[in-house]
Scaffold this motif. Sequence first.
Motif, PDB file in Angstrom:
ATOM      1  N   UNK A  88      -7.697  -1.210   8.182  1.00 16.49           N
ATOM      2  CA  UNK A  88      -8.561  -0.902   7.184  1.00 16.49           C
ATOM      3  C   UNK A  88      -9.628  -1.297   6.846  1.00 16.49           C
ATOM      4  N   UNK A  89      -9.718  -2.617   7.627  1.00 11.62           N
ATOM      5  CA  UNK A  89     -11.157  -2.762   8.038  1.00 11.62           C
ATOM      6  C   UNK A  89     -11.831  -1.974   8.699  1.00 11.62           C
ATOM      7  N   UNK A  90     -11.112  -1.012   9.786  1.00 14.35           N
ATOM      8  CA  UNK A  90     -11.618   0.158  10.590  1.00 14.35           C
ATOM      9  C   UNK A  90     -11.556   1.438   9.525  1.00 14.35           C
ATOM     10  N   UNK A  91     -12.171   1.385   8.385  1.00 18.20           N
ATOM     11  CA  UNK A  91     -11.656   2.363   7.360  1.00 18.20           C
ATOM     12  C   UNK A  91     -12.689   2.907   6.832  1.00 18.20           C
ATOM     13  N   UNK A  92     -13.124   3.744   6.112  1.00 19.02           N
ATOM     14  CA  UNK A  92     -14.863   4.042   5.166  1.00 19.02           C
ATOM     15  C   UNK A  92     -13.750   3.829   3.738  1.00 19.02           C
ATOM     16  N   UNK A  93     -12.159   3.897   3.599  1.00 16.17           N
ATOM     17  CA  UNK A  93     -12.179   3.745   2.762  1.00 16.17           C
ATOM     18  C   UNK A  93     -10.448   3.815   2.335  1.00 16.17           C
ATOM     19  N   UNK A  94      -9.902   3.749   1.869  1.00 15.59           N
ATOM     20  CA  UNK A  94      -8.643   2.786   1.742  1.00 15.59           C
ATOM     21  C   UNK A  94      -7.520   4.745   2.248  1.00 15.59           C
ATOM     22  N   UNK A  95      -8.472   5.618   1.096  1.00 17.93           N
ATOM     23  CA  UNK A  95      -7.768   6.922   1.582  1.00 17.93           C
ATOM     24  C   UNK A  95      -7.418   7.176   2.418  1.00 17.93           C
ATOM     25  N   UNK A 116       3.160   7.720  21.126  1.00 19.12           N
ATOM     26  CA  UNK A 116       2.471   8.105  21.344  1.00 19.12           C
ATOM     27  C   UNK A 116       1.593   8.510  20.154  1.00 19.12           C
ATOM     28  N   UNK A 117       0.091   8.411  19.831  1.00 21.76           N
ATOM     29  CA  UNK A 117      -0.726   8.917  19.076  1.00 21.76           C
ATOM     30  C   UNK A 117      -1.246   9.939  19.933  1.00 21.76           C
ATOM     31  N   UNK A 118      -1.815  11.116  19.387  1.00 20.01           N
ATOM     32  CA  UNK A 118      -3.134  11.909  19.998  1.00 20.01           C
ATOM     33  C   UNK A 118      -3.744  12.069  18.925  1.00 20.01           C
ATOM     34  N   UNK A 123      -1.376  -7.744  10.455  1.00 18.79           N
ATOM     35  CA  UNK A 123      -2.697  -7.667  11.187  1.00 18.79           C
ATOM     36  C   UNK A 123      -2.410  -6.703  11.890  1.00 18.79           C
ATOM     37  N   UNK A 124      -2.137  -6.099  12.266  1.00 18.57           N
ATOM     38  CA  UNK A 124      -2.299  -4.345  13.048  1.00 18.57           C
ATOM     39  C   UNK A 124      -3.078  -3.347  11.603  1.00 18.57           C
ATOM     40  N   UNK A 125      -1.859  -3.779   9.684  1.00 18.17           N
ATOM     41  CA  UNK A 125      -2.397  -2.872   9.039  1.00 18.17           C
ATOM     42  C   UNK A 125      -3.860  -3.427   8.516  1.00 18.17           C
ATOM     43  N   UNK A 126      -3.728  -4.370   8.103  1.00 15.78           N
ATOM     44  CA  UNK A 126      -5.333  -4.784   8.416  1.00 15.78           C
ATOM     45  C   UNK A 126      -6.283  -4.486   8.694  1.00 15.78           C
ATOM     46  N   UNK A 127      -6.301  -4.337   9.945  1.00 14.78           N
ATOM     47  CA  UNK A 127      -6.981  -4.444  11.292  1.00 14.78           C
ATOM     48  C   UNK A 127      -7.625  -2.540  11.016  1.00 14.78           C
ATOM     49  N   UNK A 145      -3.176   5.904   9.000  1.00 13.25           N
ATOM     50  CA  UNK A 145      -1.704   5.211   8.618  1.00 13.25           C
ATOM     51  C   UNK A 145      -0.530   6.374   8.891  1.00 13.25           C
ATOM     52  N   UNK A 146      -1.725   7.137   8.916  1.00 15.56           N
ATOM     53  CA  UNK A 146       0.157   8.865   8.439  1.00 15.56           C
ATOM     54  C   UNK A 146       1.087   8.309   6.759  1.00 15.56           C
ATOM     55  N   UNK A 147       0.777   7.580   5.971  1.00 12.39           N
ATOM     56  CA  UNK A 147       0.938   7.620   4.694  1.00 12.39           C
ATOM     57  C   UNK A 147       0.765   7.053   3.238  1.00 12.39           C
ATOM     58  N   UNK A 148       0.854   7.477   2.303  1.00  8.13           N
ATOM     59  CA  UNK A 148       0.422   8.073   0.973  1.00  8.13           C
ATOM     60  C   UNK A 148      -0.597   6.724   0.695  1.00  8.13           C
ATOM     61  N   UNK A 149      -1.632   6.891   0.045  1.00  5.32           N
ATOM     62  CA  UNK A 149      -2.750   5.789  -0.273  1.00  5.32           C
ATOM     63  C   UNK A 149      -2.029   5.276  -1.056  1.00  5.32           C
TER      64      UNK A 149
END
Length: 306
Positions: free
Chosen positions: A13-20, A123-125, A7-11, A26-30
Motif C-alpha cells: 500500500x505504501x509503495x502504491x499511488x492509491x488503494x486501487x 514467480x511474479x512477472x 507488513x507485506x500488505x501494508x508495504x 495484489x491482484x485483488x479487488x479495491x
Amino acid sequence: MLSSDDLLFFGTITASASLADAARQLNVSPPAVTQRLKAIEQRIGVRLIDRSMRGLVLTDEGELVAAEGAAIIDAIERLDDRLERRSTSVRGKLRIAAPYGFGRDYVGPVVGEFARLHPEATVTLELSDHPATLSSDSWDLVIHIGALNTVGRIVTTLAPNHRIACASPSYIAEHPSIIEPDDLQQHRCLALRENNEDVTLWRFTKAKCDPATVRIKPVMATNDGAVMRNWALAGLGVIVRSEWDLAGDIAAGRLVRILPDWQCPDADVVALLGARHGRSRRATVFLELMRASLHPVPWREAGRGT
C-alpha cells in the motif's frame, strides 16, 4: 499484533499511488484492500492511513509501521536467502519485471520453465513500459534493453542486441535514396517512445567518420514496439528498432536495413539486481536459465536460418 503478511500488505500500500493501485499489485479487488486495511487498523487500535484529496497520507503511526515493517521484512527475506543458499532446493518468491515485447517473447517462456522445474518457488512477472524505473526493493530481477543509470544496482549482460534503421521495400522504392544520416530529415520517420529516451535524436557512427546525429520530426509515434513495427511493415516510414524484434523481418526481406555502413548505438539485454536479491539462489538459477535461453542469440540464429 501484526503478522509478516500484514507488513507485506501494508508495504505494498505504501509503495502504491492509491488503494486501487495497491489492489492491482495484489491482484485483488479495491474493496478487499480497503476491508483488510480497516481490519488491521481495528486490530491494533490506531489509524495508519488518512485518505485525502492528495491521495494516501500515512499517519505518524503509519510511518512507524512502514519503516519498521520494511526492516522486519528485509530481515526475514535475508534469513530466507541465507537458508536457501544452504539448501539444494529453489524456493521462495521470485519477482521479475521486463519490457512488454521482449518480456512476452523471451522472458515469459523462461518464467514458465523455471516454475516447471522448481515447483516450490512462486514467480511474479510484471511487464512494463519502463521496467528499469521500478523500485529495486520490489523486484529480484529487472530485465532491461539499452543504456541506463545503474547507480546502486548490480548489472549483468544477458545478450548482445543492435539497433537497426530500416524500412519496407515498398517505402524504399517510393522515396528518395537514403545515402547519409542527414537524408533522414526528408523522410517519414516513426518514433518509439520508451525508456524516457530522447526518441527524436537518432545517432549513427561509421568507421573513419565523425559521429552523426539527426533530429527527426516523427510523423507517427507510439509507445508499443509491435505497433511501430507493423507501421514499418505497412510502408509508413523509417524506424530504428532493436535487432531482437526485426531480425526475422530483415532476413525474410519484409524490412530492409538502410544506411548499412552506419551503426546505431547498441542496446544490449541486461538484468538488474538489487545487492541483496542478487545473492538469492532463486535469482541465480533464473538468471542461468535466462542466459541459456539467449545463447546462441536466438534472433541471430533465426536470421541466419530464414
